[in-house]
Design an enzyme around this catalytic site. Structure first.
Site, PDB file in Angstrom:
ATOM      1  N   GLY A  66       0.821  -1.209   0.000  1.00 11.31           N
ATOM      2  CA  GLY A  66       0.000   0.000   0.000  1.00 11.31           C
ATOM      3  C   GLY A  66       0.849   1.251   0.000  1.00 11.31           C
ATOM      4  O   GLY A  66       2.033   1.216   0.365  1.00 11.31           O
TER       5      GLY A  66
ATOM      6  N   TYR B 159      -6.687   7.868   0.202  1.00 13.19           N
ATOM      7  CA  TYR B 159      -6.237   6.704   0.977  1.00 13.19           C
ATOM      8  C   TYR B 159      -7.397   6.100   1.779  1.00 13.19           C
ATOM      9  O   TYR B 159      -7.606   4.878   1.775  1.00 13.19           O
ATOM     10  CB  TYR B 159      -5.107   7.146   1.908  1.00 13.19           C
ATOM     11  CG  TYR B 159      -4.497   6.051   2.746  1.00 13.19           C
ATOM     12  CD1 TYR B 159      -3.593   5.145   2.211  1.00 13.19           C
ATOM     13  CD2 TYR B 159      -4.803   5.939   4.111  1.00 13.19           C
ATOM     14  CE1 TYR B 159      -3.014   4.154   2.992  1.00 13.19           C
ATOM     15  CE2 TYR B 159      -4.228   4.956   4.898  1.00 13.19           C
ATOM     16  CZ  TYR B 159      -3.339   4.064   4.333  1.00 13.19           C
ATOM     17  OH  TYR B 159      -2.781   3.087   5.110  1.00 13.19           O
TER      18      TYR B 159
HETATM   19  P1  NDP Z   1       5.746   0.907   3.923  1.00  8.53           P
HETATM   20  O1  NDP Z   1       5.709   2.184   3.148  1.00  8.53           O
HETATM   21  O2  NDP Z   1       6.763   0.712   4.970  1.00  8.53           O
HETATM   22  O3  NDP Z   1       5.821  -0.340   2.901  1.00  8.53           O
HETATM   23  C1  NDP Z   1       4.939  -0.425   1.829  1.00  8.53           C
HETATM   24  C2  NDP Z   1       5.153  -1.740   1.130  1.00  8.53           C
HETATM   25  O4  NDP Z   1       4.234  -1.831   0.024  1.00  8.53           O
HETATM   26  C3  NDP Z   1       6.546  -1.866   0.543  1.00  8.53           C
HETATM   27  O5  NDP Z   1       6.945  -3.208   0.615  1.00  8.53           O
HETATM   28  C4  NDP Z   1       6.336  -1.452  -0.903  1.00  8.53           C
HETATM   29  O6  NDP Z   1       7.284  -1.981  -1.795  1.00  8.53           O
HETATM   30  C5  NDP Z   1       4.977  -2.076  -1.157  1.00  8.53           C
HETATM   31  N1  NDP Z   1       4.324  -1.488  -2.313  1.00  8.53           N
HETATM   32  C6  NDP Z   1       3.860  -0.230  -2.445  1.00  8.53           C
HETATM   33  N2  NDP Z   1       3.339  -0.063  -3.650  1.00  8.53           N
HETATM   34  C7  NDP Z   1       3.467  -1.246  -4.303  1.00  8.53           C
HETATM   35  C8  NDP Z   1       3.127  -1.713  -5.588  1.00  8.53           C
HETATM   36  N3  NDP Z   1       2.528  -0.927  -6.486  1.00  8.53           N
HETATM   37  N4  NDP Z   1       3.394  -2.990  -5.891  1.00  8.53           N
HETATM   38  C9  NDP Z   1       4.000  -3.793  -5.006  1.00  8.53           C
HETATM   39  N5  NDP Z   1       4.365  -3.417  -3.786  1.00  8.53           N
HETATM   40  C10 NDP Z   1       4.104  -2.156  -3.440  1.00  8.53           C
HETATM   41  O7  NDP Z   1       4.289   0.776   4.491  1.00  8.53           O
HETATM   42  P2  NDP Z   1       3.725   0.006   5.777  1.00  8.53           P
HETATM   43  O8  NDP Z   1       4.490  -1.221   6.027  1.00  8.53           O
HETATM   44  O9  NDP Z   1       3.544   0.998   6.836  1.00  8.53           O
HETATM   45  O10 NDP Z   1       2.274  -0.368   5.218  1.00  8.53           O
HETATM   46  C11 NDP Z   1       1.876  -1.697   4.900  1.00  8.53           C
HETATM   47  C12 NDP Z   1       0.363  -1.704   4.778  1.00  8.53           C
HETATM   48  O11 NDP Z   1      -0.205  -1.289   6.026  1.00  8.53           O
HETATM   49  C13 NDP Z   1      -0.169  -0.729   3.736  1.00  8.53           C
HETATM   50  O12 NDP Z   1      -1.296  -1.293   3.090  1.00  8.53           O
HETATM   51  C14 NDP Z   1      -0.591   0.460   4.564  1.00  8.53           C
HETATM   52  O13 NDP Z   1      -1.588   1.211   3.911  1.00  8.53           O
HETATM   53  C15 NDP Z   1      -1.098  -0.222   5.807  1.00  8.53           C
HETATM   54  N6  NDP Z   1      -1.145   0.621   6.997  1.00  8.53           N
HETATM   55  C16 NDP Z   1      -0.010   1.209   7.517  1.00  8.53           C
HETATM   56  C17 NDP Z   1      -0.104   2.001   8.640  1.00  8.53           C
HETATM   57  C18 NDP Z   1       1.075   2.663   9.264  1.00  8.53           C
HETATM   58  O14 NDP Z   1       0.882   3.484  10.174  1.00  8.53           O
HETATM   59  N7  NDP Z   1       2.285   2.370   8.892  1.00  8.53           N
HETATM   60  C19 NDP Z   1      -1.396   2.248   9.275  1.00  8.53           C
HETATM   61  C20 NDP Z   1      -2.508   1.577   8.684  1.00  8.53           C
HETATM   62  C21 NDP Z   1      -2.373   0.799   7.576  1.00  8.53           C
HETATM   63  P3  NDP Z   1       8.622  -1.128  -2.151  1.00  8.53           P
HETATM   64  O15 NDP Z   1       9.526  -1.151  -0.956  1.00  8.53           O
HETATM   65  O16 NDP Z   1       9.196  -1.881  -3.287  1.00  8.53           O
HETATM   66  O17 NDP Z   1       8.172   0.256  -2.492  1.00  8.53           O
END
Ligand code: NDP
Length: 241
Positions: free
Chosen positions: A85, A148
């Site tokens: 995401g 979002y």
């Molecule tokens: P990060 O930004 O740390 O990591 C995001 C991950 O998603 C990375 O592995 C990234 O890959 C991958 N990603 C993003 N876009 C794509 C794409 N188009 N195709 C494949 N992979 C993709 O985010 P978080 O770990 O914090 O978030 C993980 C999930 O949790 C998300 O869905 C987020 O919305 C949700 N979330 C997070 C919160 C927070 O406070 N952190 C709160 C609530 C929900 P790459 O490294 O290659 O870019």
């Protein structure tokens, strides 16, 4: 007596498993003896002990190829964690169509693309568990996050509907709604806003990726959550809607 979550030797695909919450999920599942495959988009840092596949969740054909690759290398898929995401925040008047499209394409269409090639196979095998990562923003809204929050609220509706359809095939679908978790995503929030958010969280701290991972493991487990489907598990320190 030995107790287990029953995830040993199960095959689970995690999207966005290279960092943040996704990496914590991959690591916990590996510790639990699961055969893990994960996707990453840009970061070339494959982890040991799991099948790392470079793929963009917005690309339907790539995600079909991911499913086929996982089945070939690890066997039939038992669990999916739709985690990948992004945020592209701005107040609505300043939000561009590109911001809107990127977030909806990744966070909502990405879930569709990930699940589409796998769900019919789970139905055929009469077992499976899906966990979609939504967000507190999808439930209560958040400043600067119309795109979002829409994507994450959409994911909740999607998950609940899939749970209703999938139940007859013994396939479960649930969502995890993290509050504010310490990952790169949180780094994009200005310090002043972060302090305000912190003051609203009864546990007085942001969450850790591992704390989300345990909720995911629970929902994947055919032992611990066999009667849990169509629900949203909040991991947010009582930062409620
Ligand atoms: P990060 O930004 O740390 O990591 C995001 C991950 O998603 C990375 O592995 C990234 O890959 C991958 N990603 C993003 N876009 C794509 C794409 N188009 N195709 C494949 N992979 C993709 O985010 P978080 O770990 O914090 O978030 C993980 C999930 O949790 C998300 O869905 C987020 O919305 C949700 N979330 C997070 C919160 C927070 O406070 N952190 C709160 C609530 C929900 P790459 O490294 O290659 O870019």
């Amino acid at each position: 007596m030995k107790v287990s979550l029953g995830l040993e030797d199960q095959v689970v695909l995690v999207t966005g498993g290279n960092r943040g919450i996704g990496a914590a999920i991959v690591n916990l599942l590996l510790d639990l003896g699961t055969k893990v495959a994960y996707t990453y988009r840009s970061d070339d840092n494959p982890q040991m002990g799991s099948l790392a596949i470079k793929a963009d969740v917005t690309d339907e054909a790539s995600m079909a190829a991911v499913a086929a690759h996982v089945e070939e290398k690890l066997g039939a898929i038992d669990g999916i964690v739709a985690n990948a995401g992004i945020t592209q925040d701005n107040f609505f008047p300043k939000l561009t169509t590109a911001d809107w499209d990127a977030v909806i394409d990744t966070n909502l269409k990405g879930v569709y693309n990930t699940l589409k090639p796998i769900i019919p196979k789970m139905y055929a095998q009469r077992s499976g568990a899906v966990v979609c990562i939504t967000s507190i923003s999808g439930e209560r809204g958040n400043l600067g996050q119309t795109n979002y929050a829409a994507s994450k609220a959409g994911t909740i509706g999607f998950t609940k509907s899939l749970a209703l359809e999938a139940a007859r095939y013994n396939v479960r679908a649930n969502a995890v709604a993290p509050g504010f978790i310490q990952t790169d995503m949180l780094k994009s929030i200005p310090e002043k806003v972060k302090q305000k958010i912190l003051s609203e969280i009864p546990l007085s701290r942001f969450g850790k990726p591992e704390e989300v991972a345990w909720a995911v493991a629970f929902l994947l487990s055919p032992v611990a959550s066999s009667y849990v489907t169509g629900t949203v598990v909040r991991v947010n320190g009582a930062h409620h809607t």
